[in-house]
Design an enzyme around this catalytic site. Structure first.
Site, PDB file in Angstrom:
ATOM      1  N   SER A   7       0.838  -1.201   0.000  1.00 26.95           N
ATOM      2  CA  SER A   7       0.000   0.000   0.000  1.00 26.95           C
ATOM      3  C   SER A   7       0.873   1.251   0.000  1.00 26.95           C
ATOM      4  O   SER A   7       1.605   1.514   0.968  1.00 26.95           O
ATOM      5  CB  SER A   7      -0.899   0.013   1.238  1.00 26.95           C
ATOM      6  OG  SER A   7      -1.482   1.290   1.367  1.00 26.95           O
ATOM      7  N   HIS A  32      -1.393  -1.542  -4.061  1.00 23.68           N
ATOM      8  CA  HIS A  32      -2.627  -1.117  -3.405  1.00 23.68           C
ATOM      9  C   HIS A  32      -2.627   0.404  -3.280  1.00 23.68           C
ATOM     10  O   HIS A  32      -1.689   0.996  -2.732  1.00 23.68           O
ATOM     11  CB  HIS A  32      -2.720  -1.790  -2.028  1.00 23.68           C
ATOM     12  CG  HIS A  32      -4.018  -1.567  -1.343  1.00 23.68           C
ATOM     13  ND1 HIS A  32      -5.160  -2.277  -1.642  1.00 23.68           N
ATOM     14  CD2 HIS A  32      -4.373  -0.713  -0.348  1.00 23.68           C
ATOM     15  CE1 HIS A  32      -6.150  -1.878  -0.867  1.00 23.68           C
ATOM     16  NE2 HIS A  32      -5.706  -0.922  -0.065  1.00 23.68           N
ATOM     17  N   ASP A  34      -4.707   3.626  -2.018  1.00 20.83           N
ATOM     18  CA  ASP A  34      -5.765   4.049  -1.097  1.00 20.83           C
ATOM     19  C   ASP A  34      -6.206   5.473  -1.400  1.00 20.83           C
ATOM     20  O   ASP A  34      -5.465   6.425  -1.145  1.00 20.83           O
ATOM     21  CB  ASP A  34      -5.233   4.012   0.340  1.00 20.83           C
ATOM     22  CG  ASP A  34      -5.141   2.610   0.887  1.00 20.83           C
ATOM     23  OD1 ASP A  34      -6.116   1.854   0.746  1.00 20.83           O
ATOM     24  OD2 ASP A  34      -4.085   2.262   1.466  1.00 20.83           O
ATOM     25  N   MET A  36      -8.681   8.432  -0.413  1.00 24.40           N
ATOM     26  CA  MET A  36      -9.518   8.883   0.713  1.00 24.40           C
ATOM     27  C   MET A  36     -10.055  10.275   0.436  1.00 24.40           C
ATOM     28  O   MET A  36      -9.307  11.135  -0.031  1.00 24.40           O
ATOM     29  CB  MET A  36      -8.678   8.936   1.988  1.00 24.40           C
ATOM     30  CG  MET A  36      -8.029   7.624   2.341  1.00 24.40           C
ATOM     31  SD  MET A  36      -7.116   7.808   3.882  1.00 24.40           S
ATOM     32  CE  MET A  36      -6.456   6.158   4.051  1.00 24.40           C
ATOM     33  N   HIS A  65      -8.399   1.158  -3.952  1.00 26.36           N
ATOM     34  CA  HIS A  65      -9.333   1.040  -2.833  1.00 26.36           C
ATOM     35  C   HIS A  65      -9.951   2.412  -2.595  1.00 26.36           C
ATOM     36  O   HIS A  65      -9.288   3.313  -2.082  1.00 26.36           O
ATOM     37  CB  HIS A  65      -8.548   0.532  -1.603  1.00 26.36           C
ATOM     38  CG  HIS A  65      -9.334   0.467  -0.351  1.00 26.36           C
ATOM     39  ND1 HIS A  65      -8.735   0.334   0.888  1.00 26.36           N
ATOM     40  CD2 HIS A  65     -10.673   0.498  -0.117  1.00 26.36           C
ATOM     41  CE1 HIS A  65      -9.677   0.293   1.821  1.00 26.36           C
ATOM     42  NE2 HIS A  65     -10.853   0.393   1.243  1.00 26.36           N
ATOM     43  N   MET A  67     -11.961   4.783  -0.658  1.00 27.44           N
ATOM     44  CA  MET A  67     -12.601   5.127   0.623  1.00 27.44           C
ATOM     45  C   MET A  67     -13.259   6.481   0.407  1.00 27.44           C
ATOM     46  O   MET A  67     -12.815   7.528   0.895  1.00 27.44           O
ATOM     47  CB  MET A  67     -11.545   5.156   1.735  1.00 27.44           C
ATOM     48  CG  MET A  67     -11.127   3.762   2.165  1.00 27.44           C
ATOM     49  SD  MET A  67      -9.599   3.772   3.105  1.00 27.44           S
ATOM     50  CE  MET A  67      -8.426   3.718   1.770  1.00 27.44           C
ATOM     51  N   MET A 136     -11.946  -5.355   5.763  1.00 30.09           N
ATOM     52  CA  MET A 136     -11.098  -4.373   6.461  1.00 30.09           C
ATOM     53  C   MET A 136     -10.729  -4.923   7.836  1.00 30.09           C
ATOM     54  O   MET A 136     -11.599  -5.332   8.604  1.00 30.09           O
ATOM     55  CB  MET A 136     -11.828  -3.034   6.636  1.00 30.09           C
ATOM     56  CG  MET A 136     -11.990  -2.210   5.374  1.00 30.09           C
ATOM     57  SD  MET A 136     -10.470  -1.820   4.479  1.00 30.09           S
ATOM     58  CE  MET A 136      -9.492  -0.973   5.717  1.00 30.09           C
ATOM     59  N   ASP A 174      -6.828  -5.852   4.779  1.00 27.94           N
ATOM     60  CA  ASP A 174      -6.191  -4.538   4.700  1.00 27.94           C
ATOM     61  C   ASP A 174      -6.210  -3.879   6.071  1.00 27.94           C
ATOM     62  O   ASP A 174      -7.281  -3.556   6.601  1.00 27.94           O
ATOM     63  CB  ASP A 174      -6.965  -3.697   3.680  1.00 27.94           C
ATOM     64  CG  ASP A 174      -6.361  -2.331   3.433  1.00 27.94           C
ATOM     65  OD1 ASP A 174      -5.261  -2.060   3.939  1.00 27.94           O
ATOM     66  OD2 ASP A 174      -6.996  -1.543   2.715  1.00 27.94           O
TER      67      ASP A 174
HETATM   68  C1  DX5 Z   1      -6.336   1.981   5.719  1.00 28.03           C
HETATM   69  C2  DX5 Z   1      -5.808   1.661   4.342  1.00 28.03           C
HETATM   70  C3  DX5 Z   1      -4.720   0.667   4.299  1.00 28.03           C
HETATM   71  C4  DX5 Z   1      -3.435   1.067   4.925  1.00 28.03           C
HETATM   72  C5  DX5 Z   1      -2.779  -0.174   5.492  1.00 28.03           C
HETATM   73  O1  DX5 Z   1      -7.421   2.839   5.606  1.00 28.03           O
HETATM   74  O2  DX5 Z   1      -6.863   1.149   3.544  1.00 28.03           O
HETATM   75  O3  DX5 Z   1      -4.459   0.202   2.981  1.00 28.03           O
HETATM   76  O4  DX5 Z   1      -2.567   1.703   4.037  1.00 28.03           O
HETATM   77  O5  DX5 Z   1      -1.684   0.255   6.183  1.00 28.03           O
HETATM   78  P1  DX5 Z   1      -0.911  -0.563   7.307  1.00 28.03           P
HETATM   79  O6  DX5 Z   1      -0.365  -1.794   6.634  1.00 28.03           O
HETATM   80  O7  DX5 Z   1       0.121   0.387   7.721  1.00 28.03           O
HETATM   81  O8  DX5 Z   1      -1.915  -0.913   8.377  1.00 28.03           O
HETATM   82 ZN    ZN Z   2      -6.596   0.046   1.540  1.00 23.33          ZN
END
Ligand code: DX5
Ligand code: ZN
Length: 220
Positions: A7, A32, A34, A36, A65, A67, A136, A174
């Site tokens: 990620s 991955h 993310d 947000m 992903h 969010m 999650m 994740d």
């Molecule tokens: C959380 C993200 C994850 C995050 C995981 O909202 O969706 O993908 O980057 O990070 P670690 O491995 O640091 O928990």
């Molecule tokens: Zn994620």
């Protein structure tokens, strides 16, 4: 088949390209990503311009992903900037079935994500349509959190249910996954393993190789 999905949320953004190239060279096949929006989750990360830039330089599978609240507003644009898999949260969509169809119409694989407290029953009428289910294992929004232990049972139950239905789907996990607890989620039935902090903080090549070795041993 077990896959590692580093990620980039945990990458050093000054050296983002270099960090990604290192993870790819070490053998990671998925990336991955993310996204947000500051509404569905408290934080804001990055969006299409970043994805479009890195798409030009790597052949990794872009596992995006979202969010993001009401993600149907953005599916075509994420597909256009290079997503291979687009995952949306069931909690963020008014019409999950329609959004999955929208993702597939763009030629992408479709994933659905469930927050830690969201029941597996929300999958009842969509599970055969999706390519991947993201369980999650932290509350989404930040990297570096602790694995929520009740997730293990949820992953197990989901894998059991998929087996009963005769469906071979990817289960992604994740949040809070480290080298010292990844065996827990593998044993429970997860096969797409996201990790941010435990890959990008420290020696990226070694971290990726360590994970891939754990997967090889697990697969026997
Ligand atoms: C959380 C993200 C994850 C995050 C995981 O909202 O969706 O993908 O980057 O990070 P670690 O491995 O640091 O928990
Ligand atoms: Zn994620």
């Amino acid at each position: 088949m077990i896959h590692l999905a580093p990620s980039i949320l945990a990458a050093d953004f000054w050296n983002l390209g270099r960090n990604i190239a290192e993870a790819e060279a070490a053998g990671a096949k998925y990336l991955h990503i993310d996204v947000m929006d500051g509404d569905f989750v408290p934080s804001i990360s990055f969006g299409m311009p970043v994805i479009a830039s890195i798409r030009k330089k790597t052949r990794m599978i872009f596992d995006v992903h979202l969010m993001v609240s009401n993600p149907e507003r953005y599916i075509e644009r994420f597909a256009a900037c290079g997503a291979d898999i687009i995952t949306v949260h069931v909690e963020a969509c008014k019409h999950v079935d329609r959004v999955i169809q929208q993702i597939k119409a763009c030629g992408c694989k479709a994933g659905v994500a469930l927050n830690p407290v969201t029941s597996l029953h929300t999958l009842d009428y969509i599970v055969d349509m999706v390519d991947m289910i993201l369980v999650m294992t932290v509350n989404p929004g930040f990297g570096g959190q602790e694995y929520i232990k009740t997730s293990t049972r949820k992953i197990q139950k989901l894998r059991e249910r998929l087996n009963e239905l005769g469906l071979e789907k990817d289960i992604q996990v994740d949040g809070g996954i480290r080298k010292n607890n990844v065996h827990v989620v593998l044993e429970a039935g997860a096969n797409v393993i996201v990790s941010g902090t435990s890959i990008f903080s420290g020696d990226i090549t070694k971290n990726v190789q360590d994970y891939l070795e754990i997967f090889r041993q697990f697969e026997g």
